[in-house]
Each structure stands twice: as structure tokens, then as C-alpha cells.
Design an enzyme around this catalytic site. Structure first.
Site, PDB file in Angstrom:
ATOM      1  N   PRO A   1      20.819   2.439 -11.390  1.00 40.50           N
ATOM      2  CA  PRO A   1      19.841   1.592 -12.092  1.00 40.50           C
ATOM      3  C   PRO A   1      20.257   1.317 -13.540  1.00 40.50           C
ATOM      4  CG  PRO A   1      18.796   3.592 -11.202  1.00 40.50           C
ATOM      5  CD  PRO A   1      20.262   3.716 -10.967  1.00 40.50           C
TER       6      PRO A   1
ATOM      7  N   GLU B   1      18.206  11.835  -9.229  1.00 36.48           N
ATOM      8  CA  GLU B   1      17.943  11.221 -10.538  1.00 36.48           C
ATOM      9  C   GLU B   1      19.186  10.564 -11.123  1.00 36.48           C
ATOM     10  OE1 GLU B   1      14.822  10.779 -11.971  1.00 36.48           O
ATOM     11  OE2 GLU B   1      14.501  11.341  -9.887  1.00 36.48           O
TER      12      GLU B   1
ATOM     13  N   ASP C   1      26.587 -23.473  -0.928  1.00 36.09           N
ATOM     14  CA  ASP C   1      25.974 -22.416  -1.730  1.00 36.09           C
ATOM     15  C   ASP C   1      26.337 -22.612  -3.190  1.00 36.09           C
ATOM     16  OD1 ASP C   1      24.722 -21.174   0.349  1.00 36.09           O
ATOM     17  OD2 ASP C   1      26.195 -19.582   0.577  1.00 36.09           O
TER      18      ASP C   1
ATOM     19  N   ARG D   1      30.778 -13.214   1.801  1.00 31.28           N
ATOM     20  CA  ARG D   1      30.454 -14.639   1.983  1.00 31.28           C
ATOM     21  C   ARG D   1      31.391 -15.547   1.207  1.00 31.28           C
ATOM     22  NH1 ARG D   1      25.674 -15.915   4.117  1.00 31.28           N
ATOM     23  NH2 ARG D   1      25.634 -17.887   2.997  1.00 31.28           N
TER      24      ARG D   1
HETATM   25  C1  9D3 Z   1      13.451   8.210 -13.956  1.00 29.68           C
HETATM   26  C2  9D3 Z   1      14.544   7.241 -14.053  1.00 29.68           C
HETATM   27  N1  9D3 Z   1      14.903   6.577 -12.780  1.00 29.68           N
HETATM   28  C3  9D3 Z   1      15.883   5.537 -13.164  1.00 29.68           C
HETATM   29  C4  9D3 Z   1      15.270   4.182 -13.259  1.00 29.68           C
HETATM   30  C5  9D3 Z   1      15.458   7.542 -11.814  1.00 29.68           C
HETATM   31  C6  9D3 Z   1      16.160   6.941 -10.651  1.00 29.68           C
HETATM   32  C7  9D3 Z   1      15.488   6.178  -9.716  1.00 29.68           C
HETATM   33  C8  9D3 Z   1      16.136   5.663  -8.589  1.00 29.68           C
HETATM   34  C9  9D3 Z   1      17.513   7.171 -10.474  1.00 29.68           C
HETATM   35  C10 9D3 Z   1      18.168   6.666  -9.350  1.00 29.68           C
HETATM   36  C11 9D3 Z   1      17.477   5.903  -8.433  1.00 29.68           C
HETATM   37  C12 9D3 Z   1      18.170   5.376  -7.239  1.00 29.68           C
HETATM   38  N2  9D3 Z   1      18.619   3.993  -7.416  1.00 29.68           N
HETATM   39  C13 9D3 Z   1      19.894   3.661  -7.364  1.00 29.68           C
HETATM   40  O1  9D3 Z   1      20.723   4.527  -7.144  1.00 29.68           O
HETATM   41  C14 9D3 Z   1      20.321   2.293  -7.575  1.00 29.68           C
HETATM   42  C15 9D3 Z   1      19.605   1.130  -7.992  1.00 29.68           C
HETATM   43  C16 9D3 Z   1      18.220   0.902  -8.312  1.00 29.68           C
HETATM   44  O2  9D3 Z   1      17.340   1.774  -8.240  1.00 29.68           O
HETATM   45  N3  9D3 Z   1      17.870  -0.361  -8.696  1.00 29.68           N
HETATM   46  C17 9D3 Z   1      18.747  -1.380  -8.785  1.00 29.68           C
HETATM   47  N4  9D3 Z   1      20.033  -1.221  -8.509  1.00 29.68           N
HETATM   48  C18 9D3 Z   1      20.434   0.028  -8.102  1.00 29.68           C
HETATM   49  S1  9D3 Z   1      22.000   0.419  -7.711  1.00 29.68           S
HETATM   50  C19 9D3 Z   1      21.648   1.981  -7.390  1.00 29.68           C
END
Ligand code: 9D3
Length: 244
Positions: free
Chosen positions: A88, A116, A168, A153
């Protein structure tokens, strides 16, 4: 596109990769995916891959050792690789990223995080940290699939009908126009007359107007960035005038 995916849930990716366009791309050797279970690189009686964070706090953190072992194992074949951590915190993936990746000659490694996050020392293995958007999902698996799908794609030959990829990108920057197929009338809803006219200029103008209408309504941010032609400006004015 050639890629290795490191995940705790290879079967999640397996299912999607074995359908439709990605399946065909695999059969045509345009896509190669090797799935690895990170747990297979963990040691000890419980094959632990996560642990609690130093400094305290909720949740668990991916341990570094299994990911380093996995990368050592993959790199044994000497092939150059580009390592992507899905997280994220990453740079947002978009169509421009997909195009860059489709031109990449190195093998990709996608590391799918869970918990996390991963121990920060794993970043020394990583070339790019990538997110698929501003929402929270449970792990990197769906993100890896999104990226593999979008990039495949763009690989010549993967869509079979090369026009689809061109289209596209052709109207990129605008949302798509509405589509209709048979029957001509369904539950009182008629297909727009112009689509039967055989008048290609009129059909083009109708589709263009409807694409502009949809974009104004759903994605005004795209219109602001888009380089409007004189015809587009005229069509937008027509849309504006309908409202009064
Ligand atoms: C408390 C902070 N959180 C971060 C926003 C913890 C957290 C939540 C979910 C840490 C990792 C995740 C799992 N998500 C992913 O690994 C992930 C992801 C996403 O949640 N949103 C957008 N792209 C991606 S790519 C990997």
C-alpha cells in the site's frame, strides 16, 4: 512478460492465470509465470514467515529470511530480474506503468506482502514498490494479478485481435462509448437509430459525443487533462446545450 511470484497463496493466482487471455498468452509463450510459496523458503519446525514488530504495536511483520532465501534461489539461474514489492506504500500503478513493464526485458519478481508489512531490510532486494490504488486490500496477490493482466494485454499477440489493444490506447484519455448488440429493441428499450445508418461519420460522431458525455459525468479530471480537438469542443457544446 516473464515473472516469478512469491506468495503465501499461490493457488489464488493459479485460478485466474488459468483462464481466458492469460491462459492463452501462457500457451503462446507470451506470458510465463512461476509461482512460489514463500513458506517453502522458511526454516524451523513451524516454517514461520512472520513475527511481531520490534518497538511494539499490533499485527505481524514478514520476516526477512524467507524472502532473502527465495531471492537467492531465484537468482541462481543468473537471469537478470526486476523485483517489485506490492504494498500500500508503493507508487500507484497505472497504464503508463503497464506500458513500461511491457517493454521490460528482465524477468519480474513480484513479492506479495501480507500482514502489516515486510521487514524494512527486504527493501534492499527491491527495485520498485508498487500499489494498485488508494484502498486497502488484504495482500499483494490481487495486485500482482492486476499488474500481470494489464501488462499481458499490451504484449503483441496476446489479445489475438490486435485492434482491441489499439482501441484501448486509441481513445485513451476518454472513457468508452456505449455498446449495443441484438435485439434491436429489448423490453421497450431501442438501440439508437444512428447505429443502423451505415453512415460511418455519423456513427463516429455519435460515439465520440457519448464518450465525451460519459467522461464529463464520471471523470471530469480526465477531460481537464485531455487535448480536445475542434470536433470534441463542438460535441461538448452540444452536450451542454441539451441541458438548458
Ligand atoms: C495500518 C496500515 N495498513 C497500510 C495501509 C496496513 C496494511 C493493510 C493492508 C498493510 C498491508 C496490507 C495489504 N495490502 C497489500 O499488500 C497491497 C495493497 C493494498 O492494500 N492496496 C493497494 N495496493 C496494494 S499492493 C499490496
Amino acid at each position: 512478460m516473464k515473472c516469478d511470484v512469491l506468495t503465501l497463496f499461490p493457488e489464488v493466482l493459479e485460478a485466474y492465470l488459468n483462464e481466458s487471455i492469460l491462459k492463452r498468452a501462457c500457451e503462446k509463450d507470451l506470458l510465463e509465470t512461476r509461482l512460489y510459496n514463500i513458506r517453502d523458503f522458511a526454516t524451523g519446525p513451524h516454517r514461520t514467515v512472520d513475527d511481531s514488530p520490534y518497538g511494539g504495536g499490533a499485527g505481524m511483520v514478514f520476516k526477512p529470511e524467507p524472502l532473502f532465501s527465495a531471492l537467492d534461489f531465484l537468482r541462481d539461474d543468473g537471469e537478470p530480474r526486476k523485483v517489485i514489492l506490492l504494498s500500500p506504500q508503493g507508487r500507484p500503478f497505472n497504464q503508463a506503468t503497464a506500458e513500461d513493464y511491457s517493454r521490460e526485458t528482465r524477468r519480474f519478481v513480484f513479492i506479495c506482502g501480507r500482514y502489516e508489512g515486510v521487514d524494512e531490510r527486504v527493501m534492499t532486494l527491491v527495485d520498485e514498490e508498487v500499489s494498485i490504488g488508494d484502498y486497502v486490500i488484504t495482500g499483494g496477490e490481487l495486485a500482482a494479478l492486476v499488474i500481470i493482466d494489464a501488462v499481458t494485454r499490451l504484449v503483441p499477440g496476446a489479445l489475438g485481435d490486435e485492434k482491441s489493444a489499439e482501441e484501448d490506447s486509441f481513445s485513451r484519455g476518454l472513457l468508452d462509448y456505449p455498446h449495443y448488440t441484438r435485439p434491436r429493441e429489448f423490453r421497450g428499450m431501442k438501440v439508437p437509430e444512428v447505429l443502423f445508418s451505415g453512415n460511418h461519420r455519423q456513427i463516429y460522431l455519435w460515439r465520440r459525443r457519448e464518450a465525451l458525455r460519459k467522461t464529463v459525468e464520471m471523470r471530469p479530471d480526465l477531460i481537464e487533462k485531455f487535448d480536445l480537438s475542434d470536433t470534441d469542443k463542438k460535441l461538448l457544446k452540444e452536450i451542454e446545450e441539451e441541458k438548458v
